[in-house]
Scaffold this motif. Structure first.
Motif: not given
Length: 280
Positions: A57-86
C-alpha cells in the motif's frame, strides 16, 4: 475576506505549514489520509498494522520511507529509545508507533513497544495480547518483574502493556523505576518505542520526554493549529530527550495532481516486485 481568512487560519494543512511553525525543527514524514490510499488498505479495520498486512500500500511505503530516514538519524546519534506523542487526542500516535516498529522489524531489528498511555490503552488490543495483564504500572509499583510484563506477538514485536487496571497510576510514570526499566530493555532490543498520551491532556508525556533518548510529535492535518504545535515543540525541545521533529498525519487532497501519480507509481512498482518475487 479570502485574504483575511488566509492569514487568520492557523490550522496546519500541509508540510509547508510545519516548516513555517517555529520550533518544529524537521518534518519526519507526511502521511496521507487513509481514504486516499488507492489500494485495498483503505478498507482496513486496523491501520496500525498496515505496514505488515498491506505492505504494497501507499501508506505502508510512506511509513517505511519515514522510518528509514528517522532510523538513520537515530543510528548516527546512538539513540534507540523513542517516544511518540501528539498535542491533541486521536492524532494517530499509536498508528505511527506500530508502523515504525513493524518497519524496524522488517529490516531485521529486535523491537519492543511500551504502552505509557494509562488513560487510553491501545497497543495490547492492536497486537491481540492480554490488555489487562502485568505491564508498566505493575512494574513501577513493584508488583511484577520486567520479564513477566513482556508479551510476544505474532508480528514479531514484543509488547509491554499499560498493566492491570488498578496499577495504572499516571503519577508513577515520573518514578525513577521507569529509567531502570528502559536501561534494562536497551541492552536487549535495538529499538524501544513508547506510546505516550497527548500532551494537551496529560503531563506524563513531558515527564517521559526527560527519560527517553528521542521524541517526535504527531500532528493531525486540518485540525491542529500552529500556535499549539509550536508551543509543545518548544517545550519538548528543552527536555533531555532529543526532539526529532514532527510527523504530519492524515493529509487530505493528495489524491489529485502529481501526488496521485506518485501514489499510483508506488502501487504499480510494488505489485510488479511482488509478482517477480512470487515467480522466482
Amino acid at each position: 475576506l479570502v485574504f483575511f481568512k488566509e492569514i487568520t487560519d492557523q490550522k496546519i494543512r500541509s508540510p509547508r505549514d510545519i516548516m513555517i511553525t517555529p520550533g518544529t525543527r524537521r518534518l519526519r514524514g507526511a502521511i496521507p489520509d487513509l481514504e486516499e490510499d488507492p489500494t485495498e488498505a483503505r478498507k482496513t479495520k486496523k491501520p496500525e498494522l498496515i505496514v505488515s498486512e498491506y505492505p504494497d500500500s501507499v501508506l505502508a511505503e510512506i511509513y517505511r520511507q519515514a522510518w528509514t530516514d528517522f532510523s538513520r538519524k537515530l543510528t548516527m546519534s546512538g539513540r534507540s529509545i523513542v517516544m511518540g506523542f501528539s498535542a491533541q487526542p486521536e492524532a494517530g500516535t499509536t498508528t505511527s508507533i506500530c508502523s515504525f516498529a513493524l518497519a524496524a522489524v522488517a529490516s531485521g531489528s529486535k523491537v519492543i513497544c511500551i504502552d505509557a498511555n494509562f488513560r487510553r490503552t491501545k497497543l495490547a488490543d492492536v497486537f491481540e495480547v492480554d490488555a489487562n495483564g502485568p505491564g508498566v504500572g505493575d512494574y513501577l509499583s513493584g508488583d511484577a518483574d520486567l520479564d513477566s510484563c513482556i508479551q510476544e506477538t505474532s508480528q514479531n514485536v514484543d509488547i509491554i502493556g499499560a498493566g492491570t487496571p488498578p496499577s495504572r497510576i499516571s503519577e508513577r510514570l515520573s518514578d525513577d523505576r521507569i529509567s531502570s526499566m528502559l536501561a534494562d530493555l536497551r541492552s536487549k532490543y535495538n529499538y524501544i518505542f513508547i506510546d505516550a498520551p497527548p500532551a494537551v491532556v496529560a503531563s506524563e508525556s513531558l515527564q517521559l520526554g526527560d527519560r527517553v533518548e528521542a521524541t517526535y510529535m504527531v500532528v493531525q492535518a486540518n485540525r491542529d493549529e500552529r500556535g499549539m504545535i509550536g508551543r509543545f515543540a518548544r517545550d519538548f525541545g528543552d527536555l533531555k530527550g532529543d526532539f526529532s521533529g514532527v510527523l504530519l498525519n492524515r493529509i487530505q487532497g493528495t489524491a489529485g495532481g502529481y501526488m496521485r501519480k506518485n501514489h499510483e507509481a508506488m502501487v504499480r512498482y510494488n505489485q510488479t516486485t511482488s509478482r517477480s518475487l512470487g515467480a522466482s
